[in-house]
Design a protein around this motif. Structure first.
Motif, short mmCIF file in Angstrom:
data_model
loop_
_atom_site.label_atom_id
_atom_site.label_comp_id
_atom_site.label_asym_id
_atom_site.label_seq_id
_atom_site.Cartn_x
_atom_site.Cartn_y
_atom_site.Cartn_z
N ILE A 73 0.76 -1.28 0.07
CA ILE A 73 -0.19 -0.30 -0.08
C ILE A 73 0.82 1.35 -0.21
CG2 ILE A 73 -1.70 1.61 1.30
CD1 ILE A 73 -2.64 -1.57 2.26
N LEU A 74 1.63 1.50 0.76
CA LEU A 74 2.59 2.40 1.20
C LEU A 74 3.36 2.44 -0.31
CD1 LEU A 74 3.38 1.79 5.29
CD2 LEU A 74 2.12 3.76 4.04
N ARG A 76 2.98 2.16 -3.17
CA ARG A 76 1.66 2.79 -4.33
C ARG A 76 1.29 4.15 -3.55
NH1 ARG A 76 2.04 -2.24 -4.55
NH2 ARG A 76 1.65 -3.37 -6.68
N SER A 77 1.85 4.98 -2.02
CA SER A 77 1.31 6.13 -1.69
C SER A 77 2.82 6.91 -2.14
CB SER A 77 1.25 6.21 -0.31
OG SER A 77 2.83 5.86 0.07
N ARG A 78 1.93 8.26 -1.58
CA ARG A 78 3.03 9.35 -1.95
C ARG A 78 4.28 10.14 -0.93
NH1 ARG A 78 0.14 14.60 -2.54
NH2 ARG A 78 0.58 15.16 -0.26
N SER A 260 -2.67 6.20 2.52
CA SER A 260 -3.12 6.47 1.42
C SER A 260 -4.04 7.32 1.32
CB SER A 260 -2.69 5.04 0.49
OG SER A 260 -2.87 5.22 -0.36
N TRP A 261 -5.41 6.76 1.80
CA TRP A 261 -6.76 7.72 1.24
C TRP A 261 -6.16 9.42 1.45
CZ3 TRP A 261 -9.68 10.22 4.91
CH2 TRP A 261 -11.01 10.74 4.12
N THR A 263 -3.72 11.04 1.19
CA THR A 263 -2.61 11.69 0.55
C THR A 263 -3.24 11.42 -1.32
OG1 THR A 263 -1.94 9.98 0.31
CG2 THR A 263 -0.32 11.11 1.51
N THR A 265 -3.77 9.13 -3.12
CA THR A 265 -3.90 8.26 -4.14
C THR A 265 -4.02 6.32 -4.08
OG1 THR A 265 -1.80 7.38 -2.60
CG2 THR A 265 -0.64 9.15 -3.51
N LEU A 266 -5.01 6.76 -2.86
CA LEU A 266 -5.71 5.18 -2.70
C LEU A 266 -7.20 5.63 -3.80
CD1 LEU A 266 -6.09 2.45 -1.09
CD2 LEU A 266 -7.44 3.82 0.70
N SER A 270 -5.65 0.62 -7.50
CA SER A 270 -3.95 0.40 -6.36
C SER A 270 -4.17 -0.11 -5.35
CB SER A 270 -3.35 1.76 -6.22
OG SER A 270 -4.83 2.38 -5.27
#
Length: 431
Positions: A73-74, A76-78, A260-261, A263, A265-266, A270
């Motif tokens: 998850i992280l 694919r995050s910012r 993730s949500w 930022t 990016t979720l 993803s």
């Protein structure tokens, strides 16, 4: 058939399987089956079935897919972008400047991903283009990434520590806590090396004037708060005794999804990609562990570990000599196998020697992980080297040479924890 001859036959068979490209799990199974057929009258099918079920039905193993999912998850995050922006203003006045961002960013990301390769890829994607554009020496950019990314194996939550705990029946919570101070030690050694290198090679670094006021530094540091809260939620709950590693892993997944949500990016794509990536990786590791568990049981029927431990004991080796020999053995083995395979492949044979020598198996777990970290930056199968090669487009030997100073710093770290074992055992002793 003598034990020595059987050992040689099984070793040749193992390398033949691995050399032929057979999956590690199947290679371990094949050697275990051969050992049972050559040296035991035990019912093979029954032993295989009960071993697979018994070692797959482990509650401690449930933490593994959850921590892997958290890392996916992280990944694919910012997160890496936020860490770079939050750390950069604090590193400007240190000799080496933004090279230290590589080290600290890898250390922080390692504490939430648990994966060495994911740390190298995530931080490298952002820092390599940025630092090269600013004129930092490519060798040091690659070297700091290669060395620091290995912290993903040591700083909890570490996937390989979970594997070691399951394979050797050690407390995963205590192993996690035991990895904290050695992780800090390695970060300190890496920072110290970059400081000295920067002082000696001042002309090789760009002359940047990026001074920021304390208020500006605090403003940028706000981007570090989410990941620091995530680390505190996962590691703090384990250290405080509030949650088991499995409970903490579930908390980590929830916090990673929220991060993730928040930022932006979720997304469903993803989410699905992270879940599938975690599923594939978890199944691979679980299958390897099951194969290694069967090999361990098969070795018990043959008596090889017991005989080998007795033989080592008969040599009268000192603890330091044994550790030096095992270090060399693991480094060579790590040149051809990934870290998880090294741990599960050798646990059944090495642990009797370790116990015979009176070495604390928890301390040895941290020692082993540092050696496996070293193997991540040694050719031909250093996973971190492959990741950085793909990011930089440089030859694997160029990447390996850049990582060499950090390989030697890990040897220094090994020597320090051997001389001062309390670095590993102090925090677990407070639980």
């Amino acid at each position: 058939m003598s034990i020595a001859l059987l050992s040689v036959i099984l070793l040749i068979l193992l390398f033949a399987f691995l050399g032929a490209g057979l999956w590690v799990a199947f290679s371990l199974l094949g050697v275990g089956i051969a050992a049972m057929m050559l040296y035991s009258d035990a019912p093979l099918g029954l032993v295989l079935a009960t071993t697979f079920w018994g070692h797959s039905n482990s509650w401690a193993l449930a933490a593994l897919p959850l921590f892997i999912w958290m890392g996916e998850i992280l990944f694919r995050s910012r997160l890496s972008e936020d860490m770079f922006a939050g750390l950069s203003p604090w590193m400007n006045r240190l000799p080496g400047q933004l090279l230290h961002v590589n080290i600290f960013a890898c250390g922080i990301f390692a504490a939430v991903s648990g994966s060495s390769a994911a740390t190298a890829a995530t931080i490298g994607k952002l820092s390599i283009p940025e630092l090269k554009q600013r004129g930092y020496p490519e060798r040091m950019v690659i070297g700091t990434l290669a060395g620091s990314a290995t912290l993903g194996l040591l700083i909890p939550p570490s996937i390989i520590l979970i594997v070691y705990g399951v394979a050797t029946e050690q407390s995963i919570a205590r192993l996690f806590v035991a990895g904290v101070l050695p992780g800090v030690l390695l970060v300190s050694l890496f920072v110290g090396y970059v400081l000295l290198w920067a002082i000696v090679n001042r002309a090789s670094l760009p002359s940047e004037n990026m001074a920021a006021s304390f208020r500006e530094k605090l403003y940028h540091a706000r981007r570090l708060l989410p990941v620091l809260l995530l680390i505190a939620g996962v590691i703090g709950s384990i250290y405080a005794g509030i949650a088991s590693p499995t409970d903490a892993a579930a908390v980590g997944v929830v916090l990673a999804l929220v991060l993730s949500w928040s930022t932006g990016t979720l997304s469903w794509q993803s989410f699905r990609e992270g879940l599938m990536g975690a599923t594939v990786t978890s199944c691979m590791i679980a299958f390897i562990l099951a194969g290694a568990s069967f090999l361990t049981v098969a070795m018990g029927f043959t008596g090889i570990p017991r005989e080998l431990a007795a033989w080592i004991g008969g040599l009268g080796l000192s603890t330091y000599t044994l550790l030096a020999a095992l270090t060399l053995f693991f480094i060579v083995l790590g040149c051809f196998l990934d870290g998880i395979s090294v741990v599960v492949l050798t646990a059944s044979v090495v642990m009797p020697m370790v116990l015979q020598a009176g070495i604390d198996p928890m301390w040895f777990g941290i020692f082993l992980v540092i050696v496996v970290e070293m193997s991540q930056i040694t050719p031909p199968v250093g996973f971190n080297l492959f990741v950085l090669q793909s990011l930089t487009g440089r030859d694997i030997l160029v990447v390996a040479r850049a990582a060499l100073p950090f390989f030697f710093l890990m040897i220094v770290a090994l020597a320090i924890i051997v001389a001062f074992p309390g670095i590993v055992t102090y925090l677990p002793g407070q639980m």
